[in-house]
Design a protein around this motif. Structure first.
Motif, short mmCIF file in Angstrom:
data_model
loop_
_atom_site.label_atom_id
_atom_site.label_comp_id
_atom_site.label_asym_id
_atom_site.label_seq_id
_atom_site.Cartn_x
_atom_site.Cartn_y
_atom_site.Cartn_z
N GLN A 48 0.83 -1.21 0.00
CA GLN A 48 0.00 0.00 0.00
C GLN A 48 0.86 1.25 0.00
OE1 GLN A 48 -3.09 0.00 2.94
NE2 GLN A 48 -4.29 1.52 1.85
N SER A 357 -8.78 3.81 -14.49
CA SER A 357 -8.79 2.37 -14.23
C SER A 357 -7.58 1.69 -14.88
CB SER A 357 -10.08 1.75 -14.76
OG SER A 357 -10.20 1.92 -16.16
N THR A 360 -4.33 2.03 -12.93
CA THR A 360 -4.32 1.17 -11.75
C THR A 360 -3.60 -0.15 -12.06
OG1 THR A 360 -6.38 2.13 -10.95
CG2 THR A 360 -5.77 -0.03 -10.07
N PHE A 485 -8.71 4.18 -7.35
CA PHE A 485 -8.76 2.78 -7.75
C PHE A 485 -7.49 2.01 -7.39
CE2 PHE A 485 -11.29 4.93 -11.27
CZ PHE A 485 -12.48 4.83 -10.57
N SER A 486 -6.35 2.72 -7.37
CA SER A 486 -5.09 2.04 -7.07
C SER A 486 -4.71 2.18 -5.60
CB SER A 486 -3.96 2.58 -7.95
OG SER A 486 -2.75 1.89 -7.71
N MET A 488 -6.47 3.49 -2.92
CA MET A 488 -7.47 3.13 -1.90
C MET A 488 -8.08 1.75 -2.11
SD MET A 488 -9.54 6.72 -1.43
CE MET A 488 -8.69 8.21 -0.91
N LEU A 489 -8.11 1.28 -3.36
CA LEU A 489 -8.78 0.00 -3.63
C LEU A 489 -7.78 -1.14 -3.79
CD1 LEU A 489 -11.46 -1.52 -4.29
CD2 LEU A 489 -11.02 -0.94 -6.70
N TYR A 492 -5.20 -1.70 -0.87
CA TYR A 492 -5.85 -2.20 0.35
C TYR A 492 -6.23 -3.68 0.20
CZ TYR A 492 -9.51 -2.93 3.83
OH TYR A 492 -10.27 -3.43 4.85
N ILE A 493 -6.81 -4.03 -0.95
CA ILE A 493 -7.23 -5.42 -1.17
C ILE A 493 -6.01 -6.35 -1.18
CG2 ILE A 493 -8.29 -7.00 -2.84
CD1 ILE A 493 -10.17 -4.74 -3.62
N THR A 515 -10.58 -6.19 -7.33
CA THR A 515 -10.21 -4.92 -7.99
C THR A 515 -10.63 -4.94 -9.46
OG1 THR A 515 -8.31 -4.65 -6.52
CG2 THR A 515 -8.28 -3.42 -8.58
N VAL A 518 -14.40 -4.42 -9.95
CA VAL A 518 -14.77 -3.02 -9.78
C VAL A 518 -14.38 -2.19 -11.01
CG1 VAL A 518 -14.38 -0.93 -8.41
CG2 VAL A 518 -14.63 -3.14 -7.27
#
Length: 558
Positions: A48, A357, A360, A485-486, A488-489, A492-493, A515, A518
């Motif tokens: 992250q 997107s 990301t 998208f990168s 925070m998403l 984190y995933i 990811t 989404v």
């Protein structure tokens, strides 16, 4: 401060050839995956934390509001000079951190250094793009596709340099960015200058652009092929140096155009001599007598002068109020006028959803590959760079053809590529064997098409006067998409899945599957908005490209 405008036909092509090299330097921000692993391992960052540094890279690359404004007040060399200092100091700090020359640099210092380093791309790219679109206003799609294509190829060029000359050393690559980018730009900044643009289509210009497109395509194929060979075979230094020399020659190929113009200048059409019978007819049957023309001209001037005086008197007395006409789409807009248009925000949103997107995946490409058991990141980067280039080059050329032949708005191709991106993200999520390279190729192509389309469309809808500001504002969709998208998403995933596996590394398709789902939904929304925008601006393109050629709008009085 106004830049000197140099007339003639050769200077625009000399500047275009110089812009190719500056464009390669401007693509340094695309090379973040080549040294991101070193940042993570040497400095001990989590995924992250690394992803947030990737957001810094995207933020710096696409924050070009200041370069866009500067292009209206300063000459190109001054804009390029800011990019030179930005690259030198930004990459210099990163090099000090990776080599551990300076220990324990705070995380926020690295974040700011990465923003500064990547921001050199905005200054360099804006200078060459704005200058050359103004020099070739009748071929905007082709010029935008070519220059953005060379910028996209820079990742493959630097990958070639890294593997062939630097033995894959990311530390030495960052040193090349620190010193090489300033040297290239300082050597060529004199040649990137505004020139007198053509007022009507020139057939030879199309031939020259086709030659440049062919050379750039050969370069892209060569870079992809040699990178694969280097990773598959043990090439000796002589062959590696020969490959680099060929790359240099191909990058110099646009210089062949001004050299050809100098050695073989185009002959001007000769004026047909007037024979005696024509001369006799002209003498015996004049179209206007001297007395009548002078009388009509003087009376016209008197009427025109009188009407102007009466109008000014009426305005002064308050009897008449002159309303300032707002520009129509295709004319020169101010920034304030443009942001009041729905088309402006539709174009921005579709770009944000598509490119945000896509970046990301680009920022996490090395981690995506390693989670699926692939260690060959350089080949994936070269493949993405090659297809990104094809998308930019093809997006400019194909949209140019269809907009001239069928007046189809360029944003139609944005819609098509976003449909393909939905399928691509689902392909990534499936993690089927052998699909990683195919998905990366598709994504790179769609990514490139959307960038070329945005550049051309923004200049056609809102004019060239403030084009640098417009397209750089559009590019803010890139870092915002990366942040959402990168940072925070995806980051984190990835860390959450890694923690479930009991370590910092995450392995398996579940690392990025959610990811990708989404991102597929995001591009589905972008497809709908692209369709709406295309239907809205179709009448504008029918007007601008009536007769199959671009009709340069007259400057509006506002």
């Amino acid at each position: 401060m106004q830049a000197t405008v140099k007339a003639g036909t050769r200077p625009p092509w000399v500047g275009f050839a110089a812009a190719v090299w500056v464009g390669i330097a401007a693509g340094n921000s695309y090379c973040f995956p080549l040294y991101s692993d070193s940042l993570k391992t040497v400095l001990g960052f989590s995924q992250q934390q690394l992803t947030v540094l990737g957001v810094a890279n995207d933020f710096g690359e696409n924050t070009g509001i200041l370069p866009g404004i500067a292009c209206n007040y300063f000459p190109p060399w001054a804009v390029l000079l800011v990019g030179v200092f930005s690259a030198f100091f930004g990459y210099g700090v990163i090099w000090l951190a990776i080599t551990q020359t300076v220990h324990n640099l705070p995380y926020w210092v690295l974040w700011i250094a990465l923003v500064l380093a990547a921001n050199s791309s905005a200054w360099l790219g804006t200078a060459v793009l704005v200058t050359n679109l103004r020099n070739f206003p009748l071929s905007r799609g082709t010029v935008a596709g070519l220059l953005k294509g060379y910028i996209a190829l820079s990742a493959a060029v630097f990958t070639e340099v890294c593997t062939m000359l630097l033995n894959g050393s990311s530390t030495q690559l960052v040193l090349v960015f620190t010193l090489g980018i300033p040297i290239i730009c300082l050597a060529l900044m004199y040649y990137v200058r505004p020139c007198t643009p053509a007022s009507e289509p020139d057939p030879s210009e199309n031939v020259h652009f086709m030659f440049t497109q062919a050379c750039s395509l050969i370069l892209a194929i060569f870079l992809l092929t040699t990178t694969i060979l280097k990773n598959s075979l043990n090439l000796n230094k002589t062959i590696s140096y020969t490959f680099i020399a060929i790359v240099v020659v191909l990058l110099l190929s646009p210089l062949a155009i001004p050299i050809k113009m100098t050695l073989f200048p185009a002959t001007k059409k000769s004026i047909r001599p007037v024979d005696s019978s024509d001369s006799l007819d002209m003498k015996t049957e004049p179209l206007l007598t001297v007395s009548s023309s002078n009388t009509n001209l003087s009376s016209f001037r008197e009427n025109e002068y009188g009407s102007d005086v009466n109008l000014l008197l009426a305005v002064g007395e308050g009897a008449v109020k002159i309303k300032k006409r707002r520009p129509r789409r295709g004319e020169d807009f101010s920034f304030r006028e443009a942001i009041m248009k729905a088309d402006f925000w539709l174009l921005w949103t579709t770009y944000f959803l598509g490119i945000g997107s896509g970046v990301t995946v680009l920022n996490n490409l090395a981690q995506i590959a390693s989670s699926l058991g692939f260690d060959d990141t350089t080949t994936l980067m070269s493949l993405f760079s090659f297809c990104n280039f094809l998308g930019r080059l093809g997006g400019g050329a194909v949209s140019e053809y269809f907009v001239r032949s069928h007046t189809i708005p360029r944003t139609f191709w944005t819609m098509v590529t976003q449909i393909i991106m939905v399928l691509t993200y689902l392909l990534y999520a499936s993690a089927l064997k052998g699909t990683l390279y195919a998905a990366t190729a598709l994504l790179g192509t769609c990514y490139g098409v959307q960038i070329a389309i945005m550049v051309s469309t923004s200049s056609e809808l809102f004019g060239l006067k403030n084009f640098g500001l417009f397209f750089n504002f559009m590019q803010l969709g890139n870092p915002l998409g990366a942040l959402l998208f990168s940072g925070m998403l995806a980051g984190y995933i990835y860390d959450t899945e890694g923690a479930k596996q009991g370590g910092s590394m995450c392995l398996g398709p579940t690392c990025f599957r959610l990811t990708f789902f989404v991102l597929a939904c995001v591009c589905g929304l972008g497809t709908i908005l692209s369709l709406i925008l295309t239907l809205r601006i179709r009448p504008v393109y029918q007007m601008l490209y009536a007769g199959g050629s671009f009709r340069l709008p007259q400057a509006s009085s506002h």
